[in-house]
Design an enzyme around this catalytic site. Structure first.
Site, PDB file in Angstrom:
ATOM      1  N   GLN A  71     -21.836  -1.762  84.149  1.00  0.00           N
ATOM      2  CA  GLN A  71     -22.080  -0.584  84.072  1.00  0.00           C
ATOM      3  C   GLN A  71     -23.673  -0.221  83.791  1.00  0.00           C
ATOM      4  OE1 GLN A  71     -19.115  -0.265  80.451  1.00  0.00           O
ATOM      5  NE2 GLN A  71     -19.926   1.852  80.644  1.00  0.00           N
ATOM      6  N   HIS A  72     -24.117   1.297  83.758  1.00  0.00           N
ATOM      7  CA  HIS A  72     -25.350   1.506  83.565  1.00  0.00           C
ATOM      8  C   HIS A  72     -26.522   1.235  84.746  1.00  0.00           C
ATOM      9  CE1 HIS A  72     -23.746   2.111  79.647  1.00  0.00           C
ATOM     10  NE2 HIS A  72     -23.684   0.676  79.236  1.00  0.00           N
ATOM     11  N   ASP A 224     -17.135  -1.790  84.649  1.00  0.00           N
ATOM     12  CA  ASP A 224     -16.277  -3.245  84.169  1.00  0.00           C
ATOM     13  C   ASP A 224     -15.506  -3.089  82.924  1.00  0.00           C
ATOM     14  OD1 ASP A 224     -18.693  -3.279  82.719  1.00  0.00           O
ATOM     15  OD2 ASP A 224     -19.387  -5.104  83.404  1.00  0.00           O
TER      16      ASP A 224
END
Length: 468
Positions: A71-72, A224
């Protein structure tokens, strides 16, 4: 047998599983490493995927595929869709100051929690976008779109034959997407960058978004953690605690949380619901670091930790070796506290390390309970959850019934389950490989309460900003 594939493009590697679409049985696997570091070219992820799938037999017969990604991460594209700079990953903390500035500029943590369900920290994409604008204005000016890691790799698997897409689960981790209204907040993009961006379309969780070169359908993919929740079959009233490079704890909810301290991120999940989540930066590497300090391998470390009593005779370990995301302490360092001539032993140090790492997640579970409802059971998973010491000590830290999974690639399996959903139109029921369950006894419940009070007091005294 109809076959589907799931890709886990994680921080450290790409892992791919091929599953029976009906039962979830894993029939083939492959993996390849990613480069080290917190700043990585997205091209390296595609190169690793190609390495992992170099054997044409691996994907033979696969009818659908989905990508789950870390992520991110901020993937910047220019007007031609080419990479502007290397991606900043979730565990890159250089944007900590930018997160603080963004909180202030919108009017405080409450304003962010109401707008997106989460409060910015260095990990979040919006903070990285602000860092780009502040530190690399030329690259910021060239950037026309920002994708997440799974968005970019999904686009590449379709040979860029469709416009980039994302899903609401991963989009909710950018902090410029409102998962309740399912709309981007371009006003928050403008706050971070000074102008709007072209952002990927948010696809439905079971949508077919394109096709691969060999004719398999492509599902939208997800982050994820959202994929792991699919792989683990997460149900209401349960919490998943995953211990790997980082640590996460999350539950499934029918509503978004809006927790103002930043402890809980009010994410969406990959099924149309929500996934309130706590994430810590400090996971398995703390255990490895202490084992190296003691001059033992991990098997001996496990034995040492299990030989010490609950509470480690007063030795406490705040595991912030890499700063911390939850609570938001990007500049913190680890602390070893409560040492005396009597209790400074290898066994106590080993156990205190495990207790500290697990307590940081138990702290998050308690906040999840307050925000999202009662939690009656924990599923403990992830690479470090295979440690004998972690399994033995966890009941005396959480004080709840715990199910332990067998080692399996829950993120990749979750992505494969989403691919099966897109292929067939129905989300299949797949069996979760549970290794065993443990019901805590009275002593373990008591030990968990005592340990929790001690660590909470230490946290507030040593980091007063967390006491509010």
């Amino acid at each position: 047998m109809r076959l589907v594939a799931g890709v886990d493009s994680s921080t450290q590697s790409v892992k791919l599983v091929v599953c029976d679409a009906e039962t979830g049985e894993v029939v083939r696997t492959s993996r390849a490493p990613h480069p080290d570091g917190t700043e990585v070219s997205a091209q390296a992820w595609l190169d690793a995927y190609r390495t992992a799938t170099a054997d044409p037999a691996l994907l033979d017969g696969v009818e659908a595929i989905a990508v789950a990604g870390q992520q991110h991460g901020m993937v910047t594209l220019d007007e031609d869709g080419e990479l502007v700079r290397d991606a900043l990953l979730w565990n890159d903390n250089r944007s900590g100051t930018d997160a603080v500035d963004l909180i202030d500029e919108l009017g405080g943590a409450q304003a962010w929690a109401e707008a997106t369900g989460s409060v910015p920290v260095a990990s979040m994409t919006v903070a990285k976008v602000r860092w780009l604008a502040r530190n690399e204005p030329d690259n910021a000016a060239r950037t026309r779109s920002v994708l997440l890691p799974h968005d970019w790799l999904t686009w590449q698997l379709g040979d860029r034959s469709f416009a980039p897409v994302t899903d609401r689960g991963d989009a909710s981790g950018t902090l410029y997407f409102d998962a309740t209204s399912n709309e981007y907040r371009q006003d928050l993009v403008r706050l971070a960058l000074g102008r709007e961006l072209e952002l990927p379309r948010v696809a439905a969780p079971d949508e077919v978004v394109g096709e691969t070169s060999w004719g398999a359908v492509i599902a939208p993919g997800t982050g994820d953690n959202m994929a792991a929740a699919l792989g683990l079959g997460l149900r209401p009233g349960e919490a998943v605690v995953s211990l790997g490079t980082s640590g996460t704890a999350y539950v499934r909810s029918d509503r978004q949380t809006h927790e103002v301290t930043g402890t809980v991120s009010g994410f969406a999940d990959a099924s149309g619901a929500f996934l309130p989540l706590v994430c810590t930066l400090n996971g398995a590497r703390n255990l490895v670091a202490t084992a190296e300090l003691l001059g033992v391998d991990l098997a001996e470390f496990d034995k040492l930790a299990q030989s010490a009593p609950p509470g480690s005779e007063g030795v406490s370990y705040l595991p912030y070796l890499e700063g911390e995301r939850t609570p938001p302490l990007p500049d913190a360092t680890g602390q070893l506290l409560g040492l005396t001539l009597k209790n400074l032993t290898p066994a106590n140090l080993a156990r205190a390390t495990v207790e500290g790492v697990l307590w940081s997640l138990a702290y998050g579970v308690e906040v999840l309970r307050r925000e999202a409802g009662e939690i009656g059971r924990i599923t403990l998973t992830g690479g470090a959850a295979q440690s004998a010491a972690v399994r033995a000590i966890a009941p005396a830290v959480f004080g709840l019934p715990i199910a332990f999974t067998e080692p399996f690639e829950s993120v990749a399996v979750g992505a494969a389950r989403q691919a099966a959903w897109a292929l067939t139109g129905e989300l299949p029921e797949w069996k979760v490989p549970v290794l065993g369950q443990h019901e805590p006894d009275e002593n373990e419940v008591k030990a968990a309460g005592t340990l929790g009070e001690r660590y909470l007091d230490l946290l507030h005294r040593n980091f007063p900003q967390t006491a509010g």
